[in-house]
Design a protein around this motif. Structure first.
Motif, PDB file in Angstrom:
ATOM      1  N   GLY A 160       0.790  -1.227   0.000  1.00 44.10           N
ATOM      2  CA  GLY A 160       0.000   0.000   0.000  1.00 44.10           C
ATOM      3  C   GLY A 160       0.817   1.269   0.000  1.00 44.10           C
ATOM      4  N   PRO A 184       2.228   3.458  -5.698  1.00 43.10           N
ATOM      5  CA  PRO A 184       1.319   3.775  -4.595  1.00 43.10           C
ATOM      6  C   PRO A 184       1.377   5.260  -4.231  1.00 43.10           C
ATOM      7  N   ASP A 205      -8.958   7.087  -5.571  1.00 45.61           N
ATOM      8  CA  ASP A 205      -8.716   5.741  -6.094  1.00 45.61           C
ATOM      9  C   ASP A 205      -7.990   5.734  -7.441  1.00 45.61           C
ATOM     10  N   ALA A 237      -4.981   3.565  -7.539  1.00 49.16           N
ATOM     11  CA  ALA A 237      -5.433   2.182  -7.422  1.00 49.16           C
ATOM     12  C   ALA A 237      -6.003   1.677  -8.738  1.00 49.16           C
ATOM     13  N   TYR A 297      -3.851   0.265   1.260  1.00 50.90           N
ATOM     14  CA  TYR A 297      -4.282   0.772  -0.046  1.00 50.90           C
ATOM     15  C   TYR A 297      -4.169  -0.310  -1.116  1.00 50.90           C
ATOM     16  N   GLY A 298      -3.267  -1.270  -0.903  1.00 48.60           N
ATOM     17  CA  GLY A 298      -3.140  -2.376  -1.844  1.00 48.60           C
ATOM     18  C   GLY A 298      -4.403  -3.209  -1.935  1.00 48.60           C
ATOM     19  N   LEU A 302      -7.356  -1.962  -1.960  1.00 48.19           N
ATOM     20  CA  LEU A 302      -8.189  -1.247  -2.929  1.00 48.19           C
ATOM     21  C   LEU A 302      -7.796  -1.637  -4.345  1.00 48.19           C
ATOM     22  N   VAL A 303      -6.503  -1.722  -4.603  1.00 48.00           N
ATOM     23  CA  VAL A 303      -6.033  -2.176  -5.913  1.00 48.00           C
ATOM     24  C   VAL A 303      -6.594  -3.564  -6.234  1.00 48.00           C
ATOM     25  N   HIS A 329     -12.802   5.092  -0.211  1.00 50.14           N
ATOM     26  CA  HIS A 329     -12.613   3.700  -0.619  1.00 50.14           C
ATOM     27  C   HIS A 329     -13.781   2.797  -0.268  1.00 50.14           C
TER      28      HIS A 329
END
Length: 289
Positions: free
Chosen positions: A86, A136, A147, A150, A177-178, A180-181, A239
């Motif tokens: 992330g 990131p 986003d 992402a 945050y990863g 979300l990807v 998110h």
């Protein structure tokens, strides 16, 4: 996080693969330099990584840098786990970890998970990929609240997974945050068997069923600060619902032994053992960890 909330308010106003792999490789279209040569040209510590015999599928030292490393034999693996890091992860931190904290390093986490899968099922043919295949966001910034990074990362992740050996079951694991990807990529990847969110602020979806046909798992430690991030999603901002929310519908993973936001894949944590169970197809191990 108060700063994160303020940001929300303000915003509203190249490849070297085994010869036995017959499928198309996941490549960086911008690079034509073989991976070992690119790493050697970038100097230390990257040249040392290449000399040590580690297996990198792609490498790019430009900007914040990108790298994709595989632990295990990807060409013969029956199961492949792809770890997506992330916020603030850069090539500089790929091995040493953000702030020099090893447990935050994608390469360290990949090795820890690989060893845990071996412990869960010594006969399993597993490969674990540390995938820094996107850029990131940096820190508690507006980009981290949006986003857009992402979405770009998800497109790269889809291309990467589609190029993996077709016989392998794939587990996507996103931290922070990863996740979300991973959440944005999963609906376009019907071959993915399991999706795991660790310390996730959201996955760009309202419910686990929105992520395609994969089983969705989530872990959120009691003292993880990500709990304070608002569950909002308006256009590209926020998110969405946290996967740890009961309304999301993910399967809960244990977090005994996890400290803070970065301890999910540390040796000895219940989450690491459970994720290893997911990767090896041992749902009983995941549930009992």
């Amino acid at each position: 996080m108060r700063i994160f909330t303020v940001l929300l308010v303000l915003a509203l106003a190249s490849v070297d693969l085994p010869a036995t792999w017959a499928g198309p490789p996941p490549a960086d279209p911008a690079s034509t330099i073989p991976v070992p040569a690119a790493m050697a040209a970038a100097g230390e510590p990257y040249a040392g990584w290449a000399r040590s015999g580690r297996h990198f599928l792609s490498f790019d030292s430009r900007g914040d840098g990108r790298a994709v490393e595989v632990v295990g034999d990807l060409a013969t693996a029956d199961r492949v786990a792809v770890l997506v890091p992330g916020v603030d992860t850069t090539l500089r931190d790929f091995d040493r970890g953000l702030g020099g904290v090893a447990r935050r390093a994608p390469s360290v986490q990949a090795r820890a998970l690989y060893e845990a899968t071996r412990a869960a099922d010594p006969r399993a043919r597993i490969a674990v990929v540390a995938w820094l295949g996107y850029d990131p966001p940096e820190g508690l910034s507006l980009e981290a609240a949006r986003d857009l990074r992402a979405r770009a990362g998800a497109a790269n992740l889809v291309a990467f997974v589609e190029a993996l050996p077709p016989h392998a079951a794939v587990t996507l694991i996103g931290h922070s945050y990863g996740a979300l990807v991973v959440g944005l990529a999963a609906p376009r990847l019907p071959r993915v068997a399991d999706v795991v969110a660790l310390g996730a602020p959201g996955m760009g979806a309202a419910h686990a069923s929105d992520l395609g046909g994969a089983r969705v798992w989530s872990a959120l430690a009691a003292d993880d600060w990500i709990r304070r991030v608002p569950q909002l999603r308006i256009l590209h901002l926020g998110h969405g619902r946290r996967p740890s929310s009961p309304r999301f519908g993910a399967r809960e993973l244990p977090t005994t032994g996890v400290a803070g936001h970065d301890g999910y894949l540390c040796p000895g944590s219940a989450t690491l053992a459970a994720v290893a169970g997911v990767v090896t197809g041992r749902a009983d191990v995941a549930a009992a960890a």
